[in-house]
Design a protein around this motif. Structure first.
Motif, PDB file in Angstrom:
ATOM      1  N   ALA B 262       0.815  -1.222   0.000  1.00  0.00           N
ATOM      2  CA  ALA B 262       0.000   0.000   0.000  1.00  0.00           C
ATOM      3  C   ALA B 262       0.843   1.264   0.000  1.00  0.00           C
ATOM      4  N   VAL B 263       2.132   1.137   0.293  1.00  0.00           N
ATOM      5  CA  VAL B 263       2.982   2.326   0.366  1.00  0.00           C
ATOM      6  C   VAL B 263       3.212   2.864  -1.042  1.00  0.00           C
ATOM      7  N   PRO B 264       2.818   4.098  -1.296  1.00  0.00           N
ATOM      8  CA  PRO B 264       3.038   4.631  -2.643  1.00  0.00           C
ATOM      9  C   PRO B 264       4.531   4.860  -2.899  1.00  0.00           C
ATOM     10  N   ILE B 265       4.969   4.478  -4.072  1.00  0.00           N
ATOM     11  CA  ILE B 265       6.381   4.628  -4.423  1.00  0.00           C
ATOM     12  C   ILE B 265       6.551   5.909  -5.242  1.00  0.00           C
ATOM     13  N   PRO B 266       7.467   6.768  -4.815  1.00  0.00           N
ATOM     14  CA  PRO B 266       7.629   8.031  -5.543  1.00  0.00           C
ATOM     15  C   PRO B 266       8.390   7.860  -6.854  1.00  0.00           C
ATOM     16  N   ASP B 267       7.897   7.008  -7.708  1.00  0.00           N
ATOM     17  CA  ASP B 267       8.505   6.814  -9.018  1.00  0.00           C
ATOM     18  C   ASP B 267       7.429   6.309  -9.964  1.00  0.00           C
ATOM     19  N   PRO B 268       7.007   7.158 -10.903  1.00  0.00           N
ATOM     20  CA  PRO B 268       5.893   6.767 -11.772  1.00  0.00           C
ATOM     21  C   PRO B 268       6.220   5.572 -12.671  1.00  0.00           C
ATOM     22  N   LEU B 269       7.506   5.217 -12.792  1.00  0.00           N
ATOM     23  CA  LEU B 269       7.853   4.101 -13.666  1.00  0.00           C
ATOM     24  C   LEU B 269       7.725   2.756 -12.949  1.00  0.00           C
ATOM     25  N   VAL B 270       7.680   2.807 -11.625  1.00  0.00           N
ATOM     26  CA  VAL B 270       7.534   1.564 -10.868  1.00  0.00           C
ATOM     27  C   VAL B 270       6.051   1.213 -10.779  1.00  0.00           C
ATOM     28  N   LYS B 271       5.683   0.084 -11.355  1.00  0.00           N
ATOM     29  CA  LYS B 271       4.289  -0.347 -11.246  1.00  0.00           C
ATOM     30  C   LYS B 271       4.280  -1.636 -10.430  1.00  0.00           C
ATOM     31  N   ARG B 272       3.501  -1.628  -9.378  1.00  0.00           N
ATOM     32  CA  ARG B 272       3.479  -2.810  -8.530  1.00  0.00           C
ATOM     33  C   ARG B 272       2.076  -3.348  -8.414  1.00  0.00           C
ATOM     34  N   LYS B 273       2.036  -4.589  -7.956  1.00  0.00           N
ATOM     35  CA  LYS B 273       0.741  -5.187  -7.689  1.00  0.00           C
ATOM     36  C   LYS B 273       0.346  -4.762  -6.285  1.00  0.00           C
TER      37      LYS B 273
END
Ligand SMILES: Nc1ncnc2c1ncn2[C@@H]1O[C@H](COP(=O)(O)OP(=O)(O)OP(=O)(O)O)[C@@H](O)[C@H]1O
Ligand code: SF4
Ligand code: SF4
Ligand SMILES: [Mg+2]
Lengths: 323, 326
Positions: B262-273
């Motif tokens: 649930a932690v948002p990653i500050p990188d728009p290129l990282v896409k996670r499930k």
């Protein structure tokens, strides 16, 4: 860019206080196109909320006042607009969701009544129809047992559920723009994920534009198409989200991105965080020239002499820095 | 839970139930199970992170260790003594070794005292400065240690920004040269650019003075950055403990997994499930039976609602409380 829905032009919203004039928003320009999500990001006190509330003319005047600028909504400047016309726009075209959901809910009415009221004013529904509509809206924002919960009062909901109710009320008027001011800041991270997912779903369904105000770079990266970075009452950078994170140009934006710890692999270990020294300047007597100069490691004399204008450095990418 | 050397602090079965009183006779009508059998060790010089969502009991745990809140049961071993058994005198002595810094630096600083007075207070209580001059020197030294100016000692808390106030709180904690500092959400109220300043300061001080930290926070990114090991709490219980890296690379408990995703990653290129958990955290007055997470767990089975999963070691230093994930 497609047709601008909202165009804020050189807006100055100032507040008269005992200590002097607070230049909360001091020459801010930004646009939102139909259906896009624009994130407005920056530290506490940089003027995000005042910008948002200015758009809806929800600023108390006095002490506030529009010192200059225009807020062009679908071709019409809202600043000179009479209160009655503004009420219509607030009720039908632009909706707002706040950080603390209780501020937008009335504690003495059931949530059903509050959604129903919105439906009645916007769509001229009967009482029965509007209550059915309220149940539908609660289902839409995924509140379990909607038929039963429609009769509950706001305090009977948890923080996350309340924010869903607020979103339901906001969406009841099918707005073209939803301004969400820190909608998840007061919520836990797993609930934040639920609410942001809901906003994404609602956007896909209704096609409205969203102005997402936040201080969290992670929320920006995962939810916005374009980003405006604010600092001390000004816009310092504006770019599409990939461009902003991939190629931040303003020293402040660069510092913001590098100063946040990340849970994912790339910055593992006890690598020291990059820090921006010092603190934000006062908006009472903001320094002449670049407002970031006292914290910027690239600052030179010209930075302090005159204010760097927001200029285009790449397609759709604007920066207010002389470098 | 064994660390190589004897731990500096060990919590065993730490429990705190708050009675909610009501009615005309102020009888106990509810009991909140804020902390329920929490056990962990902290080695000297280590940072143990304690994460979880609001109301999971992390701050109460921190306060019970210091006995700012009296635990209902359980033991807290610190340097060979059970803190929960100490009398008032011994407790005062203990507070020299264990300090705390709070989330809201403003609320925790007396507005009517100068910064010098606030920092010097503990030195006087513990008789650590013999003369005024000695006291003043020490205050100046502490201010400089946390990156403030000597002349700041004559000013009042309201004259400082949030980040500076947190530095004052840190200086106050450092004054008595503690071994352990409980950091309760020390950067949560601060702006991003100021957070980094305070986190770096805490890391520098740890290195310089060999401090041990219990670092309590809801922000997983911050916790993973600063901690050697992390304990995850849910509704009053520890559900997982592991070295920081291991926890993030290989979360075992379904709650930890969801929390991390649930932690948002500050990188728009990282896409996670993303695992989006359904529903809210249940009311701690009536916590679910068995595994307290079973009402939201995506992989729960029948027995999860009946049997309480114990915290057990699944691999070296990695402890999990789950029937299905070991
Ligand atoms: N009614 C008012 N009178 C005086 N000053 C005000 C008033 N409202 C806002 N301000 C000032 O305007 C500036 C911008 O405030 P604003 O609320 O827009 O910041 P923000 O970016 O939304 O911050 P946060 O992240 O904390 O919500 C601040 O310095 C604030 O103190
Ligand atoms: S204009 Fe100068 S001070 Fe401002 S950000 Fe650019 S380099 Fe730094
Ligand atoms: S014990 Fe059962 S309910 Fe609890 S986390 Fe494990 S699988 Fe889920
Ligand atoms: Mg705001």
């Amino acid at each position: 860019m497609t047709e601008a829905l909202l165009e804020i032009k050189d807006l100055k919203t100032w507040f008269k206080t005992d200590d002097g004039m607070v230049r909360a928003v001091d020459g801010v320009s930004m646009t939102i196109a139909r259906g896009e999500t624009l994130a407005v990001v920056g530290e506490s006190g940089c003027g995000k909320t005042v910008t948002a509330r200015s758009v809806l003319k929800l600023i108390d005047m006095p002490p506030g006042r529009f010192e200059a600028g225009q807020i062009v909504w679908r071709g019409r400047d809202l600043i000179p607009l009479p209160a009655a016309d503004m009420d219509k726009i607030r009720a039908r075209e632009i909706a707002m969701v706040f950080q603390e959901p209780m501020t937008s809910l009335n504690p003495v009415y059931t949530v059903g009544d509050q959604i129903a009221e919105s439906l009645r004013t916007h769509h001229g529904l009967s009482r029965k129809e509007s209550i059915d509509g309220a149940v539908e809206m609660l289902k839409l924002v995924q509140i379990p047992n909607a038929e039963r919960r429609v009769h509950d009062y706001p305090h009977q909901f948890s923080g996350g559920m309340r924010q869903r109710v607020v979103i339901a009320i906001a969406l009841a008027c099918k707005p073209q723009l939803l301004i969400a001011d820190e909608p998840t800041t007061a919520l836990d991270v797993t609930i934040q994920a639920q609410i942001l997912e809901l906003l994404g779903d609602m956007k896909a369904k209704f096609g409205m534009a969203i102005m997402l105000i936040t201080h969290a770079m992670g929320v920006v990266a995962e939810n916005a198409q374009r980003v405006v970075v604010m600092y001390a009452g000004k816009v310092v950078e504006e770019a599409p989200v990939e461009e902003l994170f991939g190629n931040p140009r303003h020293p402040y934006t660069q510092g913001l991105i590098r100063s946040i710890p990340r849970v994912d692999a790339r910055t593992r270990g006890h690598a020291r965080l990059e820090q921006i020294p010092g603190t934000v300047p006062s908006l009472l007597n903001p320094p002449a020239g670049c407002r970031f100069a006292n914290r910027c490691r690239f600052a030179t004399d010209p930075c302090r002499d005159s204010e760097p204008p927001l200029r285009q450095v790449a397609p759709n990418h604007k920066v207010a820095c002389i470098l | 839970m064994n660390t190589q050397t004897a731990p500096l602090l060990s919590a065993r079965g730490l429990t705190k139930h708050f009675a909610i009183k009501g009615g005309i006779f102020a009888r106990e009508v509810h009991r909140i199970h804020a902390v329920d059998g929490v056990s962990f060790d902290i080695a000297a010089g280590e940072t143990l992170g304690l994460v979880g969502e609001s109301g999971c009991g992390k701050s109460t745990t921190g306060r019970c260790i210091l006995r700012l809140i009296e635990p209902s049961s359980g033991e807290v071993w610190f340097q060979g003594r059970d803190v929960t058994k100490l009398d008032a005198d011994a407790l005062r002595g203990l507070r020299r070794d264990m300090q705390i810094i709070f989330q809201d630096p403003f609320a925790s600083l007396n507005p009517r005292h100068t910064v010098g007075g606030i920092i010097g207070e503990a030195l006087i209580i513990h008789g650590l400065s013999r003369t005024r001059a000695e006291l003043d020197d020490r205050v100046v030294q502490l201010l400089e240690t946390v990156g403030l100016q000597p002349d700041h000692r004559h000013r009042f808390p309201h004259e400082f920004s949030g980040g500076q106030r947190q530095r004052i709180g840190i200086a106050r904690a450092l004054a008595v040269e503690p071994k352990l500092i409980i950091c309760d959400e020390p950067v949560s109220a601060l702006d991003v650019s100021i957070q980094a300043q305070v986190i770096n300061l805490l890391e520098d001080l740890q290195e310089k003075f060999g401090l041990t930290y219990l670092f309590i926070a809801h922000d997983l990114s911050v916790v993973e950055h600063i901690s050697d090991r992390v304990a995850v709490m849910y509704l009053g219980r520890v559900v997982e403990i592991a070295p920081s890296r291991e926890l993030y690379d290989n979360p075992r408990h379904p709650y930890t997994e969801a929390l991390l995703s649930a932690v948002p990653i500050p990188d728009p290129l990282v896409k996670r499930k993303r695992i989006v958990l359904q529903g809210d955290v249940p009311n701690p007055i009536r916590p679910p039976t068995g595994c307290r997470f079973h009402t939201r767990c995506p992989i729960a089975e029948a027995r999860c609602s009946q049997e309480v999963p114990e915290l057990e070691q699944s691999s070296d230093g990695h402890w999990v409380a789950c029937h299905l994930r070991r």
